[in-house]
Design a protein around this motif. Structure first.
Motif, short mmCIF file in Angstrom:
data_model
loop_
_atom_site.label_atom_id
_atom_site.label_comp_id
_atom_site.label_asym_id
_atom_site.label_seq_id
_atom_site.Cartn_x
_atom_site.Cartn_y
_atom_site.Cartn_z
N GLU A 132 115.74 133.87 -35.89
CA GLU A 132 114.59 134.77 -36.02
C GLU A 132 114.86 136.04 -35.21
N GLY A 133 115.52 135.87 -34.05
CA GLY A 133 115.90 137.03 -33.25
C GLY A 133 116.79 137.97 -34.07
N HIS A 134 117.83 137.39 -34.70
CA HIS A 134 118.72 138.23 -35.52
C HIS A 134 117.94 138.86 -36.68
N ALA A 135 117.06 138.05 -37.29
CA ALA A 135 116.34 138.54 -38.48
C ALA A 135 115.45 139.74 -38.13
N LEU A 136 114.90 139.76 -36.92
CA LEU A 136 114.00 140.86 -36.53
C LEU A 136 114.74 141.98 -35.79
N SER A 137 116.01 141.76 -35.43
CA SER A 137 116.76 142.72 -34.60
C SER A 137 116.79 144.15 -35.15
N PRO A 138 116.80 144.36 -36.48
CA PRO A 138 116.81 145.75 -36.96
C PRO A 138 115.63 146.55 -36.43
N ALA A 314 120.70 149.88 -43.49
CA ALA A 314 120.51 149.96 -42.04
C ALA A 314 121.36 148.90 -41.35
N ALA A 315 121.91 149.25 -40.23
CA ALA A 315 122.60 148.28 -39.38
C ALA A 315 122.19 148.58 -37.95
N PRO A 316 121.71 147.59 -37.21
CA PRO A 316 121.31 147.87 -35.83
C PRO A 316 122.54 148.33 -35.04
N LEU A 318 125.53 148.21 -32.53
CA LEU A 318 126.33 147.00 -32.36
C LEU A 318 125.82 146.07 -31.25
N ARG A 319 125.31 146.62 -30.16
CA ARG A 319 124.91 145.74 -29.05
C ARG A 319 123.74 144.84 -29.44
N TRP A 320 123.01 145.22 -30.50
CA TRP A 320 121.92 144.35 -30.98
C TRP A 320 122.31 143.62 -32.26
N CYS A 321 123.52 143.90 -32.79
CA CYS A 321 124.06 143.12 -33.91
C CYS A 321 124.58 141.80 -33.37
N THR A 322 125.33 141.89 -32.27
CA THR A 322 125.88 140.68 -31.65
C THR A 322 124.80 140.04 -30.79
N ASP A 323 125.08 138.85 -30.26
CA ASP A 323 124.05 138.11 -29.53
C ASP A 323 123.54 138.91 -28.33
N ASN A 324 122.23 138.92 -28.16
CA ASN A 324 121.60 139.68 -27.07
C ASN A 324 120.22 139.11 -26.80
N ALA A 325 119.62 139.50 -25.69
CA ALA A 325 118.31 138.96 -25.34
C ALA A 325 117.17 139.87 -25.80
N ALA A 326 117.48 141.14 -26.10
CA ALA A 326 116.42 142.05 -26.55
C ALA A 326 115.80 141.53 -27.85
N MET A 327 116.66 140.99 -28.74
CA MET A 327 116.12 140.49 -30.02
C MET A 327 115.25 139.25 -29.80
N ILE A 328 115.55 138.48 -28.75
CA ILE A 328 114.75 137.27 -28.45
C ILE A 328 113.40 137.70 -27.85
N ALA A 329 113.44 138.70 -26.97
CA ALA A 329 112.20 139.22 -26.39
C ALA A 329 111.33 139.81 -27.50
N LEU A 330 111.96 140.54 -28.42
CA LEU A 330 111.20 141.15 -29.52
C LEU A 330 110.55 140.07 -30.39
N ALA A 331 111.34 139.05 -30.77
CA ALA A 331 110.80 137.97 -31.61
C ALA A 331 109.62 137.31 -30.88
N GLY A 332 109.76 137.12 -29.56
CA GLY A 332 108.68 136.54 -28.77
C GLY A 332 107.45 137.42 -28.81
#
Ligand code: KG4
Ligand code: ZN
Length: 374
Positions: A132-138, A314-316, A318-332
């Motif tokens: 879900e983090g990856h899915a919302l990362s864009p 669109a492509a986020p 790179l730092r948010w394409c690969t694993d990161n915590a910002a996408m997890i915080a956003l999904a939360g």
């Protein structure tokens, strides 16, 4: 013993939500603070520590080593991310952590840390699905409106997801064996290339001729969106064993391999966009995320496929394409905004399909069956 306590939830959420996110599902330890307001997301801090060196000797991620490294680093990264954000603990509305899918030892470290913070600070906990983090990362990088079609292409995943909204994900197809990133990594290993797999293959391919080696493009005769990359790896092994493995031969194999992956992904993406368009009107967006999206040739092919299909591309970053915590915080934060939160008893899960209904219908389709995060 930890109780299945209910943590605070609010009847109505404030306009702006600030969430600490923690990611420990594979070989990156990460912590970030994201603020989600009416205008979108703002990343207040974003810390990451990669374990590439620890695992390099073994040719792949070793779960025990990963878990140990997460234990050593998670607290430090959380402290750094909080200091960078400059908001103090009182400025947080919730804490989120990846609770699967991933290497279970690592997931437990991040999730327990989040639970401890939630308990100590009386904050809601969000147990986030990594996918879900990856899915919302864009949506971290700017306004990407729902719905959109996502190709998630990394070392652990290779799947098309129709992202209709927060919590509304439909997996349209995925690899039936290896993830595309795994195929890059194995190709690099077979050819004895040093450094990180994908970038090493990309570099080596620059001096090669893409038509030099005839490699398969499995499943292109099928209308469905399933993909396969393990046959490609076998063909690379065979090609590498024929004659002298000179630098020229290595470059030709890399260029041919890269073209085969690009052909497969571009072909299936075109089909996915066709399927995604059915019954929809207006401007549509195709997003690609995951480490493999860093590949320039591949990105160009996918962008061309999108333009051909009339989709915005669109492509986020790179730092948010690969694993990161910002996408997890956003999904939360996105889930919190909908009034959701999770119990302190939420378990760490090694496997956790994003779209459980599709997974029940077609359990074989995962995302890199042999990948660390399968
Ligand atoms: O998203 P990511 O950092 O981690 C996972 O969630 O798996 O993706 C890592 C994958 C690796 O397999 C790596 O070889 C691949 O992304 N990768 C690339 C490139 N950079 C990273 N593949 C092809 N070309 C690249 N330039
Ligand atoms: Zn990932």
């Amino acid at each position: 013993m930890m109780q299945a306590a209910s943590l605070p939830t609010r009847e109505s959420q404030p306009d702006t939500l600030t969430v600490l996110g923690i990611e420990t599902s594979c070989d990156e330890t990460a912590a970030a603070v994201v603020r989600l307001g009416p205008g979108g997301a703002e990343v207040l801090s974003d810390r990451i520590a990669s374990q590439t060196e620890e695992h390099a000797l073994y040719g792949g991620v070793v779960p025990e080593i990963a878990a140990r490294a997460h234990v050593e680093r998670t607290d430090v990264l959380v402290r750094l991310a909080m200091a960078d954000a400059g908001i103090g603990w009182g400025g947080l509305d919730a804490v989120a952590a990846t609770s699967g899918p991933g290497l279970i030892g690592g997931v437990m470290v991040g999730l327990s840390t989040a639970k401890a913070i939630a308990m100590a600070r009386g904050l809601p906990l969000l147990a986030v699905n990594h996918l879900e983090g990856h899915a919302l990362s864009p949506r971290l990088g700017g306004a990407v409106a729902f719905p959109y079609l996502l190709l998630l292409v990394s070392g652990g995943h290779c799947q098309f997801i129709a992202v209709e909204g927060v919590g509304q994900y439909r997996r349209m197809g995925s690899t039936i064996d290896d993830a595309a990133g795994e195929a890059f990594d194995k190709t690099a290993k077979l050819l004895g290339l040093s450094g990180s797999g994908g970038p090493a293959v990309e570099r080596c391919a620059m001096g090669g001729i893409a038509a030099a080696v005839d490699l398969p493009r499995p499943l292109l005769d099928r209308a469905a969106l399933d993909m396969s990359f393990s046959g490609l790896k076998t063909a690379v092994r065979r090609a590498a064993g024929e004659g002298d493995l000179t630098d020229k031969r290595r470059a030709d194999i890399c260029a041919s391999f890269q073209l085969a992956v690009a052909d497969i992904l571009a072909f299936k993406s075109a089909r996915a966009m066709e399927m995604f368009s059915e019954g929809r009107e207006g401007a549509l967006t195709f997003v690609v995320a995951g480490g493999v999206a860093a590949n320039r040739m591949l990105r160009a092919r996918l962008e061309a496929a999108a333009s051909h299909a009339g989709f915005a591309f669109a492509a986020p970053p790179l730092r948010w394409c690969t694993d990161n915590a910002a996408m997890i915080a956003l999904a939360g934060a996105e889930r919190l905004r909908l009034g959701q939160s999770d119990a302190l008893s939420s378990p760490a899960r090694a496997r956790w399909p994003l779209d459980e209904a599709s997974a029940l219908n077609a359990p074989v389709f995962g995302g890199g069956k042999k990948g660390a995060k399968a």
